[in-house]
Each structure stands twice: as C-alpha cells, then as structure tokens.
Scaffold this active site. Sequence first.
Site, PDB file in Angstrom:
ATOM      1  N   GLU A  51      30.860  38.854 -58.542  1.00  0.00           N
ATOM      2  CA  GLU A  51      29.825  37.423 -58.819  1.00  0.00           C
ATOM      3  C   GLU A  51      28.417  37.468 -57.662  1.00  0.00           C
ATOM      4  O   GLU A  51      28.491  36.843 -57.542  1.00  0.00           O
ATOM      5  CB  GLU A  51      30.774  37.362 -58.066  1.00  0.00           C
ATOM      6  CG  GLU A  51      31.252  37.301 -56.531  1.00  0.00           C
ATOM      7  CD  GLU A  51      31.799  38.425 -56.337  1.00  0.00           C
ATOM      8  OE1 GLU A  51      33.192  38.263 -55.347  1.00  0.00           O
ATOM      9  OE2 GLU A  51      33.024  38.719 -57.516  1.00  0.00           O
ATOM     10  N   ASN A  52      27.813  39.233 -58.469  1.00  0.00           N
ATOM     11  CA  ASN A  52      26.293  39.149 -57.921  1.00  0.00           C
ATOM     12  C   ASN A  52      25.552  37.403 -57.555  1.00  0.00           C
ATOM     13  O   ASN A  52      25.754  37.281 -59.127  1.00  0.00           O
ATOM     14  CB  ASN A  52      25.210  40.278 -58.334  1.00  0.00           C
ATOM     15  CG  ASN A  52      26.481  41.242 -58.283  1.00  0.00           C
ATOM     16  OD1 ASN A  52      27.001  42.034 -57.010  1.00  0.00           O
ATOM     17  ND2 ASN A  52      26.394  41.537 -59.071  1.00  0.00           N
TER      18      ASN A  52
ATOM     19  N   GLU B 270      38.514  34.979 -53.860  1.00  0.00           N
ATOM     20  CA  GLU B 270      39.167  35.123 -55.735  1.00  0.00           C
ATOM     21  C   GLU B 270      40.350  34.341 -55.902  1.00  0.00           C
ATOM     22  O   GLU B 270      40.193  34.370 -56.751  1.00  0.00           O
ATOM     23  CB  GLU B 270      39.783  36.788 -55.547  1.00  0.00           C
ATOM     24  CG  GLU B 270      39.031  37.727 -55.265  1.00  0.00           C
ATOM     25  CD  GLU B 270      37.611  37.493 -56.039  1.00  0.00           C
ATOM     26  OE1 GLU B 270      37.824  37.567 -57.139  1.00  0.00           O
ATOM     27  OE2 GLU B 270      36.551  38.779 -55.474  1.00  0.00           O
TER      28      GLU B 270
ATOM     29  N   GLU C 118      33.682  34.289 -62.185  1.00  0.00           N
ATOM     30  CA  GLU C 118      32.799  34.832 -61.383  1.00  0.00           C
ATOM     31  C   GLU C 118      31.646  33.642 -61.104  1.00  0.00           C
ATOM     32  O   GLU C 118      30.705  33.550 -60.192  1.00  0.00           O
ATOM     33  CB  GLU C 118      31.889  35.948 -62.293  1.00  0.00           C
ATOM     34  CG  GLU C 118      33.125  36.722 -63.149  1.00  0.00           C
ATOM     35  CD  GLU C 118      33.662  37.778 -61.651  1.00  0.00           C
ATOM     36  OE1 GLU C 118      32.918  37.876 -60.464  1.00  0.00           O
ATOM     37  OE2 GLU C 118      34.890  38.231 -61.610  1.00  0.00           O
TER      38      GLU C 118
ATOM     39  N   GLU D 252      31.319  45.317 -54.220  1.00  0.00           N
ATOM     40  CA  GLU D 252      32.158  44.895 -52.902  1.00  0.00           C
ATOM     41  C   GLU D 252      33.464  46.289 -52.719  1.00  0.00           C
ATOM     42  O   GLU D 252      33.191  46.999 -53.612  1.00  0.00           O
ATOM     43  CB  GLU D 252      32.736  44.307 -54.078  1.00  0.00           C
ATOM     44  CG  GLU D 252      33.524  43.170 -52.935  1.00  0.00           C
ATOM     45  CD  GLU D 252      34.675  41.485 -53.918  1.00  0.00           C
ATOM     46  OE1 GLU D 252      34.594  40.920 -53.235  1.00  0.00           O
ATOM     47  OE2 GLU D 252      33.982  41.240 -55.031  1.00  0.00           O
TER      48      GLU D 252
ATOM     49  N   GLY E 200      35.624  45.389 -64.512  1.00  0.00           N
ATOM     50  CA  GLY E 200      36.010  44.243 -64.449  1.00  0.00           C
ATOM     51  C   GLY E 200      34.289  43.544 -64.001  1.00  0.00           C
ATOM     52  O   GLY E 200      33.195  43.765 -64.973  1.00  0.00           O
ATOM     53  N   ALA E 201      34.720  42.892 -63.102  1.00  0.00           N
ATOM     54  CA  ALA E 201      33.222  42.296 -63.144  1.00  0.00           C
ATOM     55  C   ALA E 201      32.915  41.623 -61.968  1.00  0.00           C
ATOM     56  O   ALA E 201      33.830  41.683 -60.998  1.00  0.00           O
ATOM     57  CB  ALA E 201      33.068  40.380 -63.817  1.00  0.00           C
TER      58      ALA E 201
END
Length: 820
Positions: free
Chosen positions: A274-275, A328, A306, A128, A271-272
């Site tokens: 969201e795949n 988001e 996520e 992203e 961070g993380a």
Amino acid sequence: MTDIASLTREEAAERAALINVHRYDVNVDLRGLYEGELWAATSTVSFTCREPGAGTFVDCVGDVSSVTLNGEALDPSTAERGRIPLSGLRADNVLVVSHTQPDTHSGTAILKTVDPLDKLVYVWSSFEPDRARFAFACFDQPDLKAPHRFVVDAHETWTVTSNSAPDRVEDLDGDSDDHGGGGRRWTFGDTPKLSTYVTVVNGGPFHELRSQRGGHDLGLYSRQSLQQFLERDAEELFDLTDRGLAFFGERFGQPFAQERYDQVFVPNMGGAMENWGSVTWTDSVLYRSTPTYGQRAVRAQILLHEMAHMWFGDLVTMKWWDDLWLNEAFASWASNWAGVNCTEFTDEWATFLAGGKMGGYRQDMSPATHPIRGDVPDVAQAMANFDAITYTKGASVLKQLMAFVGEDRFVEGLRGYFREHAWGNTVLADLMSAVGQAAGRDLDGWTVAWLDRAGTDILRLEGGTITATSPDDGEPRPHRLDVGSYAVSDHGLALVGTTSVETAGTSTPIDLPDADLHLLNAADHTFAAVRPDQASVRVLLNRAADLPEAVDRAQAVVTGFQMLADGELAADELFDCVLDVLAREKSPAVVEAFLNVALEIAQRWSAADRIATELERLAELAVTLADDPDHQTSALRTLAAAASSPKHLARLDEAARSDVDLAWRVATRRAALGQYDEETVESLLARDPDPDAGVRALAVRTARPESEAKNEAWVELFEKRNIPAGTMLGAMVRAFWQPQQEDVLLPYADRFLDEIPALAGGGMLAVFGLMFGMFPQVADDAFVERAQGMASDPGCDPTVRAALLIGTDILSRMERARAA
C-alpha cells in the site's frame, strides 16, 4: 539475516522520545541494476534532537561507504548489524549516508527481475515492516513520519515510479558517475508526512496507461510482455479505482489527498503493498486467460484493500506494530464493505466467509492463535503477525463492531478519527474512543474481550438459550448476532423470522419462533464457532441450498467445516452438503468458492479409500456446471483437478482447445495420473503468450508420481528460488503435493523442515509463499514431532513458529477426520 538487529519496542520508544525527523532527501541510483545487481543510495536526513549531546542510531543495511553528521565525517566501519551509531547530536542535525545494496535478488526489500520472454529488466521495492533501511539510511519505525523527496537516476529506457508524480525528468551526461553513466534523472516532489515503510521506488521499461477519473490522475503499469493483458483489464481496473476512491473519500469524510494514484503490476511479488499513491501489485492478477468472476472479485478486493490503506495506515499510522491490526484488519474489512456497496461484487461477504474467514478460524483455533492486538516486543514478531488472525479475524471483528454500534455511528466515528489524527500516529484507544463517542457506548470492556484475548468462542443453541464458551475459560465475549428461523416447506425453506440478540456471559435466553431450522449467526455478523441445535444441524446439512441468501449458504458450509475439523461431523456428510449446494447455486462467486471447498474435502479430508469416489462425484458435478456460461470456467478448472475417467478428460480436451490455462491444468492432471506427454508440453509452450509459461511446463513435470520429478521442482523452489510468487507458485504447490502420492512425497516433509533456516528472516513477500504454501500436506508422526519440537525452541523465528504450529494442527485434524 540473523546478524541484522530487529528494532525493539523499547528502542523505538526511546528514539521517538529523543528525535523528530524533519525530512528525507533520498538520491537513488538504479543504473547499476540494468546489467548488474547493485542499488545505490545517498540519504540526507534532517532531524531535531530534544536532548542535545545525546546519541542514537540510524538504520542502514548494506555496504556503507560514507557517513557525515552535521558536516563531520564518521567512520563507516562503525556500522554494525544494520545500525550506524550517532553521538553528540545537536538540536538541529543533518545526516548524510551513502551506501549500496547488493542483495537485490532475494526480495528482502528490493527485487530485480529479468523477464524470461524478452529479457527486459524490472526493479521493484517493498519496505514493510522495516525494509526501507535496506534501500536508504532512515529511522525505520512507523511513528517517525516525515516528508520524503526522491531523486532517482535510471537507464534511459526506464520509467521510474514513486509516491507521486515526477516534477521533472532530465537526461544525464554519459560521464555523470560510476554507476553506468548516462540515463535519465527522475525528480519527485515532497510526499506528505509518511512512515518510511510506505515509500517506494520502482523502475523498468514499463507499459503505462493513464486515465483522468473523478478528479484523479490514474495510472496503470506492467512489464511490456503483459501489455495485452493490462490493456484487456484496464477499463475495469480504472473503473474500480474511480469507484473506490469516491466511496472511501465520501464515507471517511475526506478525499484521497493527492491527484495522482498509480498501480504498478510487477513480476515475482507475492501480494501487494500500500505505498502512498503508488500501490505495487503482483502481476499474476493480470490473468493470462480470461479471468473468472471469482478471480475478478479477488482482484477487486485486493485493489480496495490497498486503497483503504491510504487512509488507514498511510494517512493515520499505528504508533507501533502491536497495533498492526489497525492497518490490515481495517483494510480487509473496508475492502469487503466497499465491494458490496460500490462494485458489482455484491456477494463479497459470502466469498469472504467461504474463503478467507475459514483460514482465520483455522489459525485462531490452532496452537498458533494470538490476540488480534498481540505483544510485539520487536519487529521480527510483527512479521509473524501478518497472518489470518490479523487480517481475517480482525476484519470480522470490525464487522462485528459495526453491527454492535450500528453502521451510521461506526462511520461517524471513523470520520472523527481521520479528522483528528490525519498524518499522525495512533494507538488502539484512539480508534475505540472515536467509535465509542459516536455510538454513545463505553467500549473498554468490548475492546479487551475482542482484541486482547486469543481464540474463538463457541456459541451453541440449546432450547431457548444461547450458551457461550470461551477457549481460555474466561468470560465469553459479547456477541451481536442474528438468528434466522426457517420452516421446511414443499418449496424449500420459508423464513419465519430473524431474531437479533446481544449475548452476555455464558448463557443468554432468546425467544425464537417455532421453526425447523434456526441458523445461528445469520448474515455472519460475528466471529464464532456456531453450533445450532441438533434438529437444526440435520436440516442445515440437508437443506443448505434452500437458504435464500448467499452469505447464509456460506454460513452453513463453514459451520459444517468447523464441525468436521473438530471431529463432530464426517467428511462424507459435509461433502454431500456442499455438492447439493453447488448443484443449485446461482451466485458465480459462491460457486467458485464452494468448488474449492469441495475439492479440498475430497482430496485432503476424506479417507484414503474414499478419495477416488469423491473426486468422481465432484467431476460429474463439474461437468454439469460447465454447461452454465456463468460457471463454465471455474467448473472446468475443478474438473481438471478431479478428472477421473476418459470421459472427463475428453470433455476437458475439447474445452482446452481455446483456453491455454485450462490446457496446462489438463496436462498437469494427466501427468499426475501417469499420462505425462512431452509433446503436449512443448506445443503448449509454443502456444502460450505468458512470459512465465516455463513454470507451467515445470508444474506438469512436477505432478508426475516420481521422485525425480519432485526433486527437480524442489531445486527450483528452494535452492534456485526460480518460481515467481503468486499464481505460478500456487500452480507449483498444487502440482507438487498431489493427493494419492504419499509414498513419493513423504520424504519431502522432512526436507521442508531442513529448508526452514534458509527461509527464516527473509523478506515478507518473498518467503511467505514458500513457508505457508509449501507446508507438507502429507506427514507421519515423526515429522509432526520434529516440527513441533522446532516450534517450541525459544530461538525459533516467530513466523516459522506460526507456520509450524498451524500446519501441524491442520495435518492432525485431517488425520483424525480420515480415520473417523
């Protein structure tokens, strides 16, 4: 990165009008990363063209070795600025591009890390907003969704994760090709129709745990050196995942659309991401000491954030980045909503208010404000919008919308939205139409007021009227809020009544009962700077601890902080209020949040001659709180930051015998006080099982009030980029910008501005921590002038501009507060 083109909105629209992507078949070779730095990929893209004979371009950043279009070879040297031109398209096309990516160390899209403890190699990817083009040739924009099929070659000791379960894993011959030979081939099945930015390939000798829960096959992965921490937390993580998938599946009207759901915890990620079906996380959330309630709540919030993206972002995706908030903000709102409703973290809205939402107010009331749905002419601007307005204000506005139309109607609208637009792309009007139809309300005016205008309204209670003012001198937004009215009694505060109101225009009459305190925005339904009447302000500051709900106690503190930031309240008064709340607070989540608030006031907002006194008071309170098992760890960590006497340090030393994280914090505090001890650091390195413990040792050295200590840290942070993102970077930031070290630190303010060109344009997760976390906390007028001058340059990177404007605004407000 300045020579790589940023896709514009117009270019994306033209390309989407011209082509439709049928599928991606991507072969990735990770074997060159086992000992080297090279990611290799061959991408086969099948797509149609609505105007045969026309041309376009495909995105690909790296070293292109071959290109064929419909079987005809194209010249790889035509690739320029991350684009390969394509001409003479047919109705049906097959494009094949082979390329390598040598940049696997910066975290721009791909990051190779070597575990400092056992030297094992791990590789993760994060795409992203437009970083898939660094990994494989693609049409890298959100509205060209297609199934993806990944085939990945990796070292024989590695496990590979992607968006779904592998269909098969097979051994390769040793002479299979030039990228290391041998190894294993992982073949994954087709994904659903996905945007390129939510695909993923990770590889390494992961420790893997699996569990069947609620019809889903759940997986957890970590590096081998963190195995004990993953196994310690696995049951909680599996349980939260199961609860979240069940809650969202029921509330959104459709279950998560595949059996497999993996979560991969990787090193040096900020961070993380969201795949689809395979969320990638920072492994700093596998806490190396027993986590506090607050840390567990934060981890649950990230997990649910996520997960919510599986519906909002992955299943249904915004058409262009001007609707980034649709991803988001929704995920941030949904994670708190789910946390309150399906986990033990039932005070989530209070911690959201006392923690994250304060950051939203700070940015929205600064020169870096922008509408939630902003103008995004290109993807570079989208990068700048991954901020507190998009996430936190956006989540708050969705909570306001739910209050405005009612929760049942809001959920009904969401179900219709997902049902109608599954696997497609949307614009804001699609969501608002679905919610408005379910609620039977026209939301056009509401949408413009809340999403297309910047800034924070101020709501004041004056007599029997709520007056509203807008920051842009326009009509104030409509606010649906509650006013809680309380009478002071010998037993605290007694609720007299709760009055619900929808404001309209600049003045809204309200019929309130007689009371000593009228709490504006009780339960925190709206996003506004609120100012109760003067009599209520005094009661609020003196009796905030008596408010019965945690979210209202948080509202009292946040109201005071807004007044402090606007010069309407002295730091001492707010500090007194926060300490009084803490002295009687029972909610562990709120205690942790308020301890952080109190520490910030003492260190950053108090006058220089008051800092030592305020830290002493906070330390004494922390000693008392540490006697309560529910608050012990968070209180001791605050004590380690505020310790002001031999008595405090002795209390810490005793507790640190069984808590290595606390021992590092105590050593850092001692170093900041001029009591650095090399033997203590060496003994902690020998004692700590954390593979990143060397960073903690560096943080201790960094805290010393010495130029050479700061310079050593600076080189590791900015020149070598050796500090892992997440909690380790946070420890370094706290150690570096020590309060009461202004003379030593001031030169580093200018050095920060010197580093800006190297940060601009880098990978989102790689640079955000440095850009915002390391923003100077001491400065002079010359720094502020230079920073604002850089921000005003038309060529300034949008993310850099936002960091400069927010940072200098906070510094100016702090300086005014300290001088008051």
